[in-house]
Design an enzyme around this catalytic site. Structure first.
Site, PDB file in Angstrom:
ATOM      1  N   HIS A  17       2.965  -1.049 -10.738  1.00 24.68           N
ATOM      2  CA  HIS A  17       3.308   0.424 -10.076  1.00 24.68           C
ATOM      3  C   HIS A  17       2.416   0.490  -9.002  1.00 24.68           C
ATOM      4  O   HIS A  17       2.510   0.731  -7.818  1.00 24.68           O
ATOM      5  CB  HIS A  17       3.457   1.395 -11.099  1.00 24.68           C
ATOM      6  CG  HIS A  17       3.872   2.675 -10.605  1.00 24.68           C
ATOM      7  ND1 HIS A  17       4.942   3.252 -10.308  1.00 24.68           N
ATOM      8  CD2 HIS A  17       2.896   3.669  -9.995  1.00 24.68           C
ATOM      9  CE1 HIS A  17       5.263   4.348  -9.686  1.00 24.68           C
ATOM     10  NE2 HIS A  17       3.630   4.762  -9.001  1.00 24.68           N
ATOM     11  N   GLU A  18       0.890   0.727  -9.411  1.00 20.84           N
ATOM     12  CA  GLU A  18      -0.086   1.068  -8.355  1.00 20.84           C
ATOM     13  C   GLU A  18      -0.280  -0.154  -7.307  1.00 20.84           C
ATOM     14  O   GLU A  18      -0.506   0.283  -6.109  1.00 20.84           O
ATOM     15  CB  GLU A  18      -1.402   1.094  -9.326  1.00 20.84           C
ATOM     16  CG  GLU A  18      -1.421   2.559 -10.199  1.00 20.84           C
ATOM     17  CD  GLU A  18      -0.946   3.754  -9.554  1.00 20.84           C
ATOM     18  OE1 GLU A  18      -1.254   4.006  -8.282  1.00 20.84           O
ATOM     19  OE2 GLU A  18      -0.387   4.591 -10.205  1.00 20.84           O
ATOM     20  N   HIS A  21       1.947   0.712  -4.079  1.00 18.25           N
ATOM     21  CA  HIS A  21       1.577   1.493  -3.389  1.00 18.25           C
ATOM     22  C   HIS A  21       0.319   0.779  -2.744  1.00 18.25           C
ATOM     23  O   HIS A  21      -0.085   1.225  -1.408  1.00 18.25           O
ATOM     24  CB  HIS A  21       0.780   2.715  -4.083  1.00 18.25           C
ATOM     25  CG  HIS A  21       1.677   3.548  -4.962  1.00 18.25           C
ATOM     26  ND1 HIS A  21       2.943   4.155  -4.533  1.00 18.25           N
ATOM     27  CD2 HIS A  21       1.827   4.056  -6.145  1.00 18.25           C
ATOM     28  CE1 HIS A  21       3.626   4.848  -5.105  1.00 18.25           C
ATOM     29  NE2 HIS A  21       2.648   4.903  -6.458  1.00 18.25           N
TER      30      HIS A  21
END
Length: 343
Positions: A17-18, A21
């Site tokens: 998920h990170e 980003h």
């Protein structure tokens, strides 16, 4: 061993998920101050290319710090110096990467294990399906207007809509489409009301088919998450039925222990299936317009795109702070429930 694997699995889902980003931030020329896995004090860290990569004490959570909460920072390379659409792409990338990871897991699982078709293999006497004329070989394509791609779609709908008194079933037979309405019925010896349809033979679709049905399986898990939220909001399930990080680790440990006797492949596939649920759940939840989550930030960015000017940072910050406080309170309640369940 199971708990360690569970922590690694949950950590990997959060890491991915990170990573979403991070990748989009770099692609848009945004400075990333820190990329961390875990929460709390830093255990180890190394600065590479202006970014501190760190591992925190608590093995749940993570962060990609881009200075998006700095109200007045519009210096070169800062998050707020970029166009609204660049910022939208960066914030949306985390949930999108989770959905991509879930799809990859689904493709692998279907390639190895196949999927259960929606073709009927038997229609027992005494139930509504037999009375309405359904036969073995019929293929169910819709239930109450929702598309059915495989047997799990049927099971999910009946599970998450237990109060329905009847179900509109659309099915195909010899190229023709028919629609009937079936009523759940509980005969002697049944543990729960049934429609009277039996099916779900295994199908192995090959690589291209697995990619297609991987999307259907991803849709299944996304629908599962949305339906679960709906049941929570409507009171059909309670907070005691929910699990936080501790509960998820306990479930993953149980999955590992159950699959272990069947061998390494069974363990890998079982944990991958659980990881699919985690990743799809994280992706969907973070797209909801909840303050402090990615979806809440996206909502403010879309408002900015429409208004052509930014919402006052101090007001947006207050909303996110209030949302964060509520989320932390909610997480404490869930954590308490997890601990109670362990005992």
């Amino acid at each position: 061993m199971g708990i360690i694997i569970a922590i690694l699995l949950i950590g990997f889902v959060i890491f991915f998920h990170e990573l979403g980003h991070f990748v989009l931030a770099k692609a848009n020329g945004i400075r990333v101050d820190e990329f961390s896995l875990g929460l709390g004090p830093t255990l180890v860290g190394k600065k590479i290319g202006g970014t501190l990569f760190s591992l925190k004490l608590l093995p749940f959570g993570g962060a990609c710090m881009m200075g998006e909460d700095d109200a007045d920072d519009r210096s070169e390379g800062s998050f707020n110096s970029k166009s609204v659409w660049a910022r939208i792409s960066v914030i949306a990338a985390g949930p999108v990467f989770n959905l991509i990871l879930a799809w990859i897991f689904c493709v692998i699982l279907i390639s190895v294990s196949g999927y259960r078709t929606a073709e009927l293999t038997d229609v027992p006497a005494g139930y509504s399906a037999q009375e309405e004329g359904l036969k073995a070989g019929d293929v169910i394509t819709e239930i109450n207007g929702r598309k059915v791609h495989f047997w799990d779609d049927i099971s999910l709908y009946t599970l998450t809509h237990p109060d329905e008194t009847s179900y509109e079933i659309t099915y195909e037979r010899s190229g023709e489409t028919y629609t009937v309405r079936l009523e759940p019925r509980m005969l002697e010896g049944d543990a729960a009301p049934m429609l009277g349809v039996i099916g779900g033979e295994m199908e192995y679709p090959g690589i291209s088919g697995s990619m297609q049905y991987g999307f259907y399986k991803l849709q299944y898990w996304m629908t599962y998450t949305v339906d679960s939220l709906r049941m929570l909001v409507t009171g059909q399930v309670g907070l005691r039925d929910m699990s936080g990080p501790v509960g998820m680790a306990a479930v993953a440990d149980e999955v590992y222990r159950t699959a272990a006797p069947a061998g390494v492949l069974a363990v890998v596939l079982s944990l991958m299936n659980f990881g699919t649920l985690l990743s799809a759940n994280l992706g969907v939840m973070n797209l909801l317009p909840i303050p402090a989550l990615d979806g809440g930030r996206l909502l403010f960015l879309f408002v900015e795109a429409v208004r052509r000017r930014r919402v006052p940072p101090e007001k947006e910050g207050m909303v996110h702070f209030a949302g964060f406080a509520l989320l932390m309170t909610f997480m404490v309640v869930i954590l308490f429930n997890d601990i109670i369940k362990l005992f």
